[in-house]
Design a protein around this motif. Sequence first.
Motif, PDB file in Angstrom:
ATOM      1  N   GLU A  90       0.828  -1.202   0.000  1.00  0.00           N
ATOM      2  CA  GLU A  90       0.000   0.000   0.000  1.00  0.00           C
ATOM      3  C   GLU A  90       0.862   1.252   0.000  1.00  0.00           C
ATOM      4  O   GLU A  90       0.540   2.243  -0.666  1.00  0.00           O
ATOM      5  N   ARG A  91       1.976   1.240   0.710  1.00  0.00           N
ATOM      6  CA  ARG A  91       2.878   2.397   0.736  1.00  0.00           C
ATOM      7  C   ARG A  91       3.465   2.651  -0.652  1.00  0.00           C
ATOM      8  O   ARG A  91       3.618   3.800  -1.076  1.00  0.00           O
ATOM      9  N   ALA A  93       2.072   1.758  -3.614  1.00  0.00           N
ATOM     10  CA  ALA A  93       1.023   2.189  -4.548  1.00  0.00           C
ATOM     11  C   ALA A  93       0.524   3.602  -4.271  1.00  0.00           C
ATOM     12  O   ALA A  93       0.066   4.286  -5.189  1.00  0.00           O
ATOM     13  N   SER A  94       0.622   4.053  -3.019  1.00  0.00           N
ATOM     14  CA  SER A  94       0.107   5.380  -2.677  1.00  0.00           C
ATOM     15  C   SER A  94       1.031   6.509  -3.093  1.00  0.00           C
ATOM     16  O   SER A  94       0.640   7.672  -3.035  1.00  0.00           O
ATOM     17  N   ARG A  96       3.322   7.837  -1.553  1.00  0.00           N
ATOM     18  CA  ARG A  96       3.675   8.751  -0.456  1.00  0.00           C
ATOM     19  C   ARG A  96       5.181   8.830  -0.265  1.00  0.00           C
ATOM     20  O   ARG A  96       5.693   9.776   0.310  1.00  0.00           O
ATOM     21  N   ALA A 174      -6.835  -0.889   0.021  1.00  0.00           N
ATOM     22  CA  ALA A 174      -6.269   0.439  -0.210  1.00  0.00           C
ATOM     23  C   ALA A 174      -5.175   0.398  -1.268  1.00  0.00           C
ATOM     24  O   ALA A 174      -5.058   1.305  -2.100  1.00  0.00           O
ATOM     25  N   ALA A 175      -4.362  -0.656  -1.258  1.00  0.00           N
ATOM     26  CA  ALA A 175      -3.309  -0.777  -2.270  1.00  0.00           C
ATOM     27  C   ALA A 175      -3.908  -0.921  -3.665  1.00  0.00           C
ATOM     28  O   ALA A 175      -3.429  -0.299  -4.627  1.00  0.00           O
ATOM     29  N   TYR A 177      -6.827   0.181  -4.598  1.00  0.00           N
ATOM     30  CA  TYR A 177      -7.440   1.470  -4.923  1.00  0.00           C
ATOM     31  C   TYR A 177      -6.397   2.450  -5.478  1.00  0.00           C
ATOM     32  O   TYR A 177      -6.622   3.102  -6.502  1.00  0.00           O
ATOM     33  N   HIS A 178      -5.255   2.541  -4.797  1.00  0.00           N
ATOM     34  CA  HIS A 178      -4.197   3.440  -5.274  1.00  0.00           C
ATOM     35  C   HIS A 178      -3.659   2.989  -6.629  1.00  0.00           C
ATOM     36  O   HIS A 178      -3.303   3.829  -7.471  1.00  0.00           O
ATOM     37  N   ARG A 181      -5.985   4.028  -9.458  1.00  0.00           N
ATOM     38  CA  ARG A 181      -5.934   5.473  -9.672  1.00  0.00           C
ATOM     39  C   ARG A 181      -4.700   5.865 -10.470  1.00  0.00           C
ATOM     40  O   ARG A 181      -4.735   6.829 -11.236  1.00  0.00           O
ATOM     41  N   ARG A 182      -3.604   5.161 -10.301  1.00  0.00           N
ATOM     42  CA  ARG A 182      -2.336   5.516 -10.949  1.00  0.00           C
ATOM     43  C   ARG A 182      -1.819   4.360 -11.803  1.00  0.00           C
ATOM     44  O   ARG A 182      -0.610   4.140 -11.895  1.00  0.00           O
TER      45      ARG A 182
END
Length: 403
Positions: A90-91, A93-94, A96, A174-175, A177-178, A181-182
Amino acid sequence: MHYELPIGAFIAALLVLVPLPWHWRARNVPTLSIIAWLFLSNIMLGVNSIIWADNIRIVARVWCDVATKFQVGATMALPACCLCLCIHLERIASVRQVRTTVEQKHRRMLFDLSMCWGLPIISMALHYVVQGHRFDIVEDFGCRPATYVSVAAICLVWVPQLIVVVLTLVFAGAALYHFFRRRLTFARHLQDSNSALTTSRYFRLMAMAIVQMVWATFITVINMWLTCRDGLRPWISWADVHSNFGRIAAFPRVFIPAEQWAWTYFIFWTLPLTAVMFFSFFAFGQDAVKEYRACFGAVRRIVHLPEKANPVQSFNSFAPRFPKAGRQSTAASDHAPATETDTVYSKAAADDFALTPRSTFSFGTSPPYDAHGAHDYDAHSMHKAASLSDAPPALKHDVNDMA
């Protein structure tokens, strides 16, 4: 004797070791921890099924003390490892964190170790609170952890596992989802983040974590239902729960109802099936194929198997095209008679690579030319060129810059 029990457990233990080399090179703590927990758990299942095949003898007590606690920790270890894996995915894919420093990698490794090994150890310690006696022995299956079935057991043993499973599914969602989106820039972000992950590896890890968590949820709910379906016992006091703690309960096959025996048989196979699912996600990727080829090459070298030759062409079919610098041509024109010294090329030119095609499978030699553009054909080369249907055309006099 149920021979399939130890055979299946040991085969599953070996299968989880197949993806070990490339996960070790990647220093992926969660997947390495999953391999370790599944390997040791299946080895213990296989040993138990051998020692207590067709008997309920009370032997190997220290082994059972260790094995039963390890079984309790393993039920928490798999969700904890998948949780660490999904947090990392998730980190990534986000976006951040574009790049990871060495200090951040060390902190992440410490966090993964504390989750993958520290959390299962805590669950082992908490199990002692609801451990009514030392352990149980079931015929053909060996020793099993004993649990005082009560509200405290539900809160300390099964609820923490379900919480970790839910958190894992949340981070996995969440991973995903990100990623969607990208999705157009995801591969470039993996390159910019200096990560060893590729898109295919990312999805294999994500799919493995989600499937394992759905499977772990099913097993946890089934195990809790089988344990608590006969009702809960009252929690009176610590002394009451742990009275006669050294007792070892034995359950022969003839005293176990058929339905209970079937569920016990199913619960045994959950760990080997978990190992097979883990193996299936990593056994057919590019990393796996490279490892298989490397192993095959090592075996071939050990047994001295010959390598497969190239049937199309080899370097021996190449001949020199251009002469070495310093060789002087003696021909005055294209039809000048050849001298004895010009019948063959010099040996020093033998290491030049040919570039002119002589046939469909090899390359031939074009005659050298002097500084004035005059070709230096010898009789042998002219005879060979005339015998070929696809011989190259003669070079013109104004091509002295092609060299």
